[in-house]
Design a protein around this motif. Structure first.
Motif, mmCIF file in Angstrom:
data_model
loop_
_atom_site.group_PDB
_atom_site.id
_atom_site.type_symbol
_atom_site.label_atom_id
_atom_site.label_comp_id
_atom_site.label_asym_id
_atom_site.label_seq_id
_atom_site.Cartn_x
_atom_site.Cartn_y
_atom_site.Cartn_z
ATOM 1 N N ARG A 1 0.826 -1.193 0.000
ATOM 2 C CA ARG A 1 0.000 0.000 0.000
ATOM 3 C C ARG A 1 0.864 1.248 0.000
ATOM 4 N NH1 ARG A 1 -3.746 -0.342 5.090
ATOM 5 N NH2 ARG A 1 -4.314 1.818 4.552
ATOM 6 N N ASP A 2 0.315 2.323 -0.558
ATOM 7 C CA ASP A 2 0.960 3.630 -0.550
ATOM 8 C C ASP A 2 -0.055 4.574 0.069
ATOM 9 O OD1 ASP A 2 1.883 6.199 -1.142
ATOM 10 O OD2 ASP A 2 2.892 5.524 -2.957
ATOM 11 N N ASN A 3 0.120 4.876 1.322
ATOM 12 C CA ASN A 3 -0.865 5.683 2.029
ATOM 13 C C ASN A 3 -0.949 7.105 1.473
ATOM 14 O OD1 ASN A 3 -1.669 3.593 3.760
ATOM 15 N ND2 ASN A 3 -0.008 4.047 5.183
ATOM 16 N N ALA A 4 0.158 7.639 1.025
ATOM 17 C CA ALA A 4 0.160 9.000 0.481
ATOM 18 C C ALA A 4 -0.678 9.079 -0.797
ATOM 19 C CB ALA A 4 1.583 9.454 0.218
ATOM 20 N N LYS A 5 -0.652 8.025 -1.590
ATOM 21 C CA LYS A 5 -1.406 8.011 -2.841
ATOM 22 C C LYS A 5 -2.778 7.353 -2.687
ATOM 23 C CE LYS A 5 2.665 7.867 -5.837
ATOM 24 N NZ LYS A 5 3.386 7.105 -6.902
ATOM 25 N N LYS A 6 -3.063 6.839 -1.509
ATOM 26 C CA LYS A 6 -4.321 6.125 -1.265
ATOM 27 C C LYS A 6 -4.479 4.963 -2.247
ATOM 28 C CE LYS A 6 -6.827 10.015 0.756
ATOM 29 N NZ LYS A 6 -8.081 10.807 0.753
ATOM 30 N N MET A 7 -3.418 4.204 -2.392
ATOM 31 C CA MET A 7 -3.388 3.085 -3.322
ATOM 32 C C MET A 7 -3.037 1.803 -2.584
ATOM 33 S SD MET A 7 -3.834 4.271 -6.540
ATOM 34 C CE MET A 7 -3.095 2.991 -7.554
ATOM 35 N N VAL A 8 -3.587 0.713 -3.078
ATOM 36 C CA VAL A 8 -3.182 -0.618 -2.641
ATOM 37 C C VAL A 8 -2.945 -1.447 -3.893
ATOM 38 C CG1 VAL A 8 -5.552 -1.442 -2.405
ATOM 39 C CG2 VAL A 8 -3.721 -2.568 -1.141
ATOM 40 N N TYR A 9 -1.939 -2.311 -3.813
ATOM 41 C CA TYR A 9 -1.512 -3.074 -4.973
ATOM 42 C C TYR A 9 -1.510 -4.570 -4.650
ATOM 43 C CZ TYR A 9 0.380 1.545 -6.021
ATOM 44 O OH TYR A 9 0.525 2.898 -6.224
ATOM 45 N N LEU A 10 -1.644 -5.355 -5.690
ATOM 46 C CA LEU A 10 -1.478 -6.793 -5.567
ATOM 47 C C LEU A 10 -0.603 -7.261 -6.717
ATOM 48 C CD1 LEU A 10 -2.296 -9.321 -3.904
ATOM 49 C CD2 LEU A 10 -4.063 -9.721 -5.648
ATOM 50 N N GLN A 11 0.643 -7.601 -6.409
ATOM 51 C CA GLN A 11 1.543 -8.156 -7.397
ATOM 52 C C GLN A 11 1.333 -9.667 -7.442
ATOM 53 O OE1 GLN A 11 3.797 -6.610 -9.537
ATOM 54 N NE2 GLN A 11 4.003 -8.658 -10.423
ATOM 55 N N MET A 12 0.989 -10.165 -8.605
ATOM 56 C CA MET A 12 0.688 -11.588 -8.756
ATOM 57 C C MET A 12 1.690 -12.208 -9.712
ATOM 58 S SD MET A 12 -3.479 -11.429 -8.974
ATOM 59 C CE MET A 12 -3.476 -10.628 -10.584
ATOM 60 N N ASN A 13 2.478 -13.128 -9.209
ATOM 61 C CA ASN A 13 3.482 -13.828 -10.013
ATOM 62 C C ASN A 13 3.142 -15.313 -10.104
ATOM 63 O OD1 ASN A 13 4.958 -11.397 -10.204
ATOM 64 N ND2 ASN A 13 6.075 -11.872 -8.319
ATOM 65 N N SER A 14 3.756 -15.969 -11.054
ATOM 66 C CA SER A 14 3.558 -17.418 -11.237
ATOM 67 C C SER A 14 2.081 -17.768 -11.258
ATOM 68 C CB SER A 14 4.268 -18.189 -10.116
ATOM 69 O OG SER A 14 5.636 -17.891 -10.085
ATOM 70 N N LEU A 15 1.347 -17.035 -12.047
ATOM 71 C CA LEU A 15 -0.101 -17.214 -12.077
ATOM 72 C C LEU A 15 -0.488 -18.582 -12.609
ATOM 73 C CD1 LEU A 15 -1.046 -13.635 -13.169
ATOM 74 C CD2 LEU A 15 -2.001 -14.810 -11.188
ATOM 75 N N LYS A 16 -1.576 -19.103 -12.041
ATOM 76 C CA LYS A 16 -2.104 -20.408 -12.409
ATOM 77 C C LYS A 16 -3.536 -20.245 -12.923
ATOM 78 C CE LYS A 16 0.422 -22.433 -8.512
ATOM 79 N NZ LYS A 16 0.307 -23.244 -7.276
#
Length: 115
Positions: free
Chosen positions: A71-86
């Motif tokens: 999360r980036d509180n200053a930008k009010k953003m949350v992220y989900l990095q997804m690797n090795s997707l199935k």
């Protein structure tokens, strides 16, 4: 009232990566535990990952070691990095903002993993 808008979904081959983003407006972002949930066709919505205001994270067993929430509180953003997707990661992914007594949901973004 908090509004959440997800982006970053799409079609990817198995073994590939995607990064989902969620931007929040309204409310006091830093107070919320932010999370990602997903719902596959014919299944119930399930937890993927959460991150507290202090940065503590929690992951569902199927995604541990492959997905990373931040999360980036200053930008009010949350992220989900997804690797090795199935293929079994295929679902609509929802952003969630939660307090002990209330929670808010985004509209969702589709992730499709082809095998």
């Amino acid at each position: 009232q908090v509004q959440l808008v997800e982006s970053g979904g799409g079609l990817v081959q198995a073994g590939g990566s995607l990064r989902l983003s969620c931007v929040a407006s309204g409310g006091i972002f830093i107070l919320y535990t932010m999370g990602w949930y997903r719902q596959a066709p014919g299944k119930q919505r399930e937890l993927v990952a959460t991150i507290t205001r202090g940065g503590s994270t929690n992951y569902a067993d199927p995604v541990k070691g492959r997905f990373t929430v931040s999360r980036d509180n200053a930008k009010k953003m949350v992220y989900l990095q997804m690797n090795s997707l199935k293929a079994e990661d295929t679902a609509v992914y929802y952003c969630n903002a939660a307090l002990p007594t209330t929670q808010y949901w985004g509209q969702g973004t589709q992730v499709t993993v082809s095998s």
